[in-house]
Design an enzyme around this catalytic site. Structure first.
Site, mmCIF file in Angstrom:
data_model
loop_
_atom_site.group_PDB
_atom_site.id
_atom_site.type_symbol
_atom_site.label_atom_id
_atom_site.label_comp_id
_atom_site.label_asym_id
_atom_site.label_seq_id
_atom_site.Cartn_x
_atom_site.Cartn_y
_atom_site.Cartn_z
ATOM 1 N N HIS A 293 -8.322 9.091 36.608
ATOM 2 C CA HIS A 293 -7.495 7.985 36.125
ATOM 3 C C HIS A 293 -8.246 6.666 36.199
ATOM 4 O O HIS A 293 -9.238 6.519 36.920
ATOM 5 C CB HIS A 293 -6.179 7.898 36.902
ATOM 6 C CG HIS A 293 -6.324 7.700 38.380
ATOM 7 N ND1 HIS A 293 -6.779 6.528 38.949
ATOM 8 C CD2 HIS A 293 -6.053 8.534 39.425
ATOM 9 C CE1 HIS A 293 -6.784 6.642 40.260
ATOM 10 N NE2 HIS A 293 -6.360 7.856 40.582
ATOM 11 N N CYS A 309 -8.468 11.502 44.248
ATOM 12 C CA CYS A 309 -8.586 11.455 42.788
ATOM 13 C C CYS A 309 -9.979 10.990 42.363
ATOM 14 O O CYS A 309 -10.771 10.511 43.174
ATOM 15 C CB CYS A 309 -7.532 10.517 42.210
ATOM 16 S SG CYS A 309 -5.849 11.171 42.253
#
Length: 346
Positions: A293, A309
């Site tokens: 992301h 992440c």
């Protein structure tokens, strides 16, 4: 001493000073902005943390000119590399032609004012913040509460447009974590057109695309077959070992996506939590929510930073979102299927 853009100049774009401004054109005239500058806004830098040092030269061994304050806006007047910096991120910025700070302390931004849309599609649409920051509120009434500060390049699902008692346009945004609403001045956000959300390389079978993430090098490489398409820097989990904030190793697929997400994590034994509205261009590759992301809260790619992440520059995250499968329809803010792009993490 650095010369930053005055707070008064920037606050002319904030919600508190929009009262009585009927059209964005009026706001632009108050800024005394040159039309050419509005078409090609100057590259600016938002300070990401308090007490970030500003040095005389791009070296942490040099004299400190000043300590910066979070959310100050400065002009980026030069980009260089640190001569004695051996980290995974050697980029330094000169601010206001005066001094230098490491890029980890600065989010590159622009100040782009938008013309509000008159209507929003029934299913909503995607919007992107185009000012260094804007404050979000719970409602348009006099009893409204301040909720968050939204930052440049963050994205949100727009569900409506409304005018306040002074005729100023505000966008209604979905809080996709709590399923409530945010309200921001409409001039602070651009609505992303459908043709900007079309897939990249859609003719390539999903089986032929692959992302390879090298945790030691902090890089992501996109391949079609064995042909390298691009390589970009990342920030993976801050713990390199298994457990805690480590990014999982193995083979995965990007089977779920959304163009924006309000991400929240509570504090744990491994560290502090976070509350990040508007995380842009999210491509999940595990069932428990580990994703690739965009990132607006740091600019230190090449160095581990995340809770697991894969952090990317927002433009790189957007490219990954559009290049990988599945392809998300423009009128959807969540989409999944089982034909995702293969992700190898090693």
């Amino acid at each position: 001493m650095s010369i930053n853009i005055s707070r008064r100049e920037f606050l002319k774009l904030s919600a508190t000073t929009l009262v009585g401004l009927m059209l964005p054109r009026n706001l632009l005239s108050r800024l005394d902005a040159d039309p050419a500058t509005r078409r090609n806004p100057q590259l600016l830098g938002r300070v990401l943390k308090d007490q970030a040092p500003l040095y005389t030269v791009p070296s942490e061994g040099s004299a400190i000119l000043n300590e910066l304050v979070k959310d100050q806006i400065h002009r980026i007047t030069d980009v260089t590399t640190g001569k004695d910096d051996t980290s995974g991120n050697r980029v330094w910025y000169q601010l206001d032609g005066a001094g230098y700070t490491h890029s980890r302390h600065i989010q590159p931004v622009r100040m782009e004012v938008n013309t509000p849309a008159l209507t929003i599609p029934e299913k909503g649409c995607l919007g992107e913040i185009t000012l260094p920051y804007v404050d979000a509120y719970s409602s348009l009434g006099t009893k409204r509460k301040w909720l968050y500060r939204f930052y440049y390049a963050s994205t949100f699902w727009v569900t409506g447009v409304k005018s306040d008692e002074n005729g100023v346009a505000w966008y209604e945004l979905l809080d996709d974590r709590n399923y409530t609403k945010f309200y921001i001045p409409a001039i602070s956000m651009r609505l992303v057109p459908d043709d900007e959300l079309t897939a990249l390389y859609p003719h390539i079978p999903y089986q032929d695309k692959q992302l390879v993430i090298d945790l030691a090098k902090q890089t992501l490489t996109a391949l079609i077959g064995e042909r390298v398409i691009t390589t970009m820097r990342i920030s993976s989990g801050i713990r390199q070992g298994e457990g805690g904030f480590a990014t999982p190793k193995g083979a995965f697929r990007t089977v779920r996506k959304r163009p924006c997400r309000h991400m929240v994590a509570l504090p744990s034994e491994f560290g502090t939590g976070f509350d990040l509205p508007g995380v842009p261009w999210v491509s999940y590759f595990t069932v428990d929510g580990v994703a690739l992301h965009g990132t607006y809260w740091h600019n230190d790619f090449g160095i581990p930073h995340s809770h697991g992440c894969i952090n990317l520059h927002p433009q790189n995250a957007k490219w990954i979102y559009l290049w990988t499968t599945p392809t998300v329809p423009p009128d959807e803010y969540y989409f999944a299927d089982d034909q995702g792009t293969r992700v190898i993490i090693q």
